[in-house]
Design an enzyme around this catalytic site. Structure first.
Site, PDB file in Angstrom:
ATOM      1  N   LYS A  78       0.853  -1.194   0.000  1.00 56.05           N
ATOM      2  CA  LYS A  78       0.000   0.000   0.000  1.00 56.05           C
ATOM      3  C   LYS A  78       0.880   1.233   0.000  1.00 56.05           C
ATOM      4  O   LYS A  78       1.930   1.264   0.647  1.00 56.05           O
ATOM      5  CB  LYS A  78      -0.923   0.010   1.214  1.00 56.05           C
ATOM      6  CG  LYS A  78      -1.916   1.179   1.234  1.00 56.05           C
ATOM      7  CD  LYS A  78      -2.904   1.117   0.057  1.00 56.05           C
ATOM      8  CE  LYS A  78      -3.943   0.043   0.232  1.00 56.05           C
ATOM      9  NZ  LYS A  78      -5.031   0.149  -0.788  1.00 56.05           N
ATOM     10  N   GLY A 182     -21.874   5.400   2.289  1.00 49.74           N
ATOM     11  CA  GLY A 182     -20.740   5.886   1.520  1.00 49.74           C
ATOM     12  C   GLY A 182     -21.022   5.816   0.034  1.00 49.74           C
ATOM     13  O   GLY A 182     -21.154   4.725  -0.528  1.00 49.74           O
ATOM     14  N   LEU A 183     -21.136   6.976  -0.611  1.00 52.23           N
ATOM     15  CA  LEU A 183     -21.460   7.033  -2.033  1.00 52.23           C
ATOM     16  C   LEU A 183     -20.281   7.598  -2.828  1.00 52.23           C
ATOM     17  O   LEU A 183     -20.426   8.527  -3.617  1.00 52.23           O
ATOM     18  CB  LEU A 183     -22.718   7.882  -2.264  1.00 52.23           C
ATOM     19  CG  LEU A 183     -24.010   7.344  -1.642  1.00 52.23           C
ATOM     20  CD1 LEU A 183     -25.165   8.298  -1.917  1.00 52.23           C
ATOM     21  CD2 LEU A 183     -24.337   5.946  -2.167  1.00 52.23           C
ATOM     22  N   GLY A 184     -19.107   7.033  -2.594  1.00 50.81           N
ATOM     23  CA  GLY A 184     -17.932   7.420  -3.355  1.00 50.81           C
ATOM     24  C   GLY A 184     -17.895   6.705  -4.689  1.00 50.81           C
ATOM     25  O   GLY A 184     -18.921   6.254  -5.206  1.00 50.81           O
ATOM     26  N   HIS A 185     -16.686   6.589  -5.274  1.00 41.36           N
ATOM     27  CA  HIS A 185     -16.548   5.961  -6.590  1.00 41.36           C
ATOM     28  C   HIS A 185     -17.147   4.565  -6.619  1.00 41.36           C
ATOM     29  O   HIS A 185     -17.828   4.189  -7.572  1.00 41.36           O
ATOM     30  CB  HIS A 185     -15.069   5.879  -6.979  1.00 41.36           C
ATOM     31  CG  HIS A 185     -14.464   7.202  -7.326  1.00 41.36           C
ATOM     32  ND1 HIS A 185     -14.976   8.034  -8.298  1.00 41.36           N
ATOM     33  CD2 HIS A 185     -13.374   7.842  -6.833  1.00 41.36           C
ATOM     34  CE1 HIS A 185     -14.242   9.122  -8.392  1.00 41.36           C
ATOM     35  NE2 HIS A 185     -13.267   9.039  -7.494  1.00 41.36           N
ATOM     36  N   VAL A 186     -16.893   3.779  -5.573  1.00 37.86           N
ATOM     37  CA  VAL A 186     -17.387   2.412  -5.535  1.00 37.86           C
ATOM     38  C   VAL A 186     -18.792   2.352  -4.964  1.00 37.86           C
ATOM     39  O   VAL A 186     -19.681   1.707  -5.532  1.00 37.86           O
ATOM     40  CB  VAL A 186     -16.439   1.510  -4.715  1.00 37.86           C
ATOM     41  CG1 VAL A 186     -17.021   0.109  -4.582  1.00 37.86           C
ATOM     42  CG2 VAL A 186     -15.069   1.444  -5.380  1.00 37.86           C
ATOM     43  N   GLY A 187     -19.022   3.017  -3.834  1.00 36.22           N
ATOM     44  CA  GLY A 187     -20.317   2.932  -3.168  1.00 36.22           C
ATOM     45  C   GLY A 187     -21.474   3.352  -4.041  1.00 36.22           C
ATOM     46  O   GLY A 187     -22.536   2.705  -4.045  1.00 36.22           O
TER      47      GLY A 187
END
Length: 348
Positions: A78, A182-187
């Site tokens: 990482k 969580g509504l980010g790129h993935v969510g």
């Protein structure tokens, strides 16, 4: 420049202050037993550098097990670019930080391969690639696989289906209630796929501007705290980690948890608490492996093929079923079962 060996079971920890940006760049290499360590570059603000190092160490370990459970010829690593609290990265400073990180990756000589993560995107990989060839997830035009988030989201949905099958006897999400936190790129992609499949959604994000997305989905908006404890069939955590702890788990009303967030458990003993409360938890490093599976296809003979990546991503559901079966036979937690699968693959 300083180079340190980590005191945990990592192979290497590299901390370097970038000469262009003045920002610290960190790479943690947990394991190269199965292949080069692959893990995203996270650009994030931390209270101090110790917190950033801890994050890199923990996330890189998770990447080892994620790759191992998925059967990939990759290890776990990482990268982190530390943004001091309150510092705004203008385009010039952001570019400088990315170039500095590219130099850090190059100095590791291929033991670590970077990709996008929280705070970075495909276009950032193009900048990093100016300083090192050890970059994955480049744009399709540049010969890479592009944004991995659609594959991460697809894999999470397959994991949700496998979890529903375990809890409710059917893999179908139609008519099931889900709380996506969580509504980010993935969510957001996960929420859209679930809505398209007929699920009833509660959604939440710390950014209130995402309420427009909730309306477009036909979903009910809630605060993240309320969404975590909503009386739904499946809780879908898709933000940052550590959301399942000894306090939050006692307040859960969902009988199942499966989502995209990394390191969802605040500590490993929370897995037993979930089991004791009858909550079926899909280990995050199994459920959210779609992105790394997609990137791994870049390394296969013949180059990247999106159809092959989708086929491999669908296997996440079968992997999770194996984990659930192993846990049931051994009367143990899904976490312990997933770690057992990972260790078998690492030993092999």
């Amino acid at each position: 420049m300083e180079r340190y060996l980590a005191t945990l079971d990592h192979e290497e920890l590299y901390v370097r202050r970038g000469p262009r940006s003045g920002l610290f760049t960190i790479v943690a290499v947990h394991s190269t037993v199965r292949g080069p360590s692959l893990g995203g570059c996270r650009l994030w603000s931390y209270a101090d550098n110790r917190a950033a190092v801890r994050d890199a160490l923990r996330l890189s370990e998770g990447m080892t097990y994620k790759s191992a459970v998925a059967g990939l010829a990759l290890g776990g690593g990482k990268g982190v670019i530390v943004r001091p609290p309150g510092l705004v990265l203008d385009p010039r400073l952001r570019r400088a930080a990315l170039l500095d990180f590219g130099d850090t990756v190059e100095r590791l000589g291929g033991s670590y391969v970077t990709a996008e993560d929280v705070g970075t995107a495909t276009r950032d990989m193009t900048v990093i690639a100016q300083r090192t060839r050890h970059v994955s997830g480049l744009s399709r035009r540049a010969g890479g696989s592009g944004d991995p988030s659609p594959f991460t989201a697809l894999g999470v949905v397959h994991a949700i289906e496998a979890t529903c099958e375990r809890v409710f006897g059917s893999a179908s999400v139609r008519g099931r209630s889900m709380s996506v936190v969580g509504l980010g790129h993935v969510g957001l992609r996960v929420a859209r796929l679930l809505a398209r499949a007929g699920a009833t959604l509660v959604v939440a994000d710390i950014d209130r501007a995402k309420r427009d997305e909730a309306r477009a989905l036909g979903a009910r908006w809630a605060t993240p705290a309320r969404a975590m404890t909503a009386p739904v069939d499946v809780l879908v955590p898709c933000a940052l980690g550590g959301v399942l702890d000894h306090d939050s788990v006692t307040q859960l009303q969902a009988p199942a948890v499966a989502g995209a967030a990394n390191n969802q458990l605040a500590s490993s003993d929370v897995a037993q608490l979930l089991l004791d409360r009858g909550v079926v938890w899909a280990p995050d490093f199994v459920a959210n492996a779609g992105g790394i599976i997609n990137i791994a296809v870049e390394f296969e003979p013949g180059g990247y093929d999106p159809a092959r990546a989708r086929m491999r991503t669908r296997e996440i559901g079968d992997t999770l079923r194996r984990v659930f079966d192993t846990a049931a036979v051994g009367a143990t937690t899904p976490l312990a079962a997933a770690m057992s699968v990972a260790r078998e693959n690492l030993a092999a």
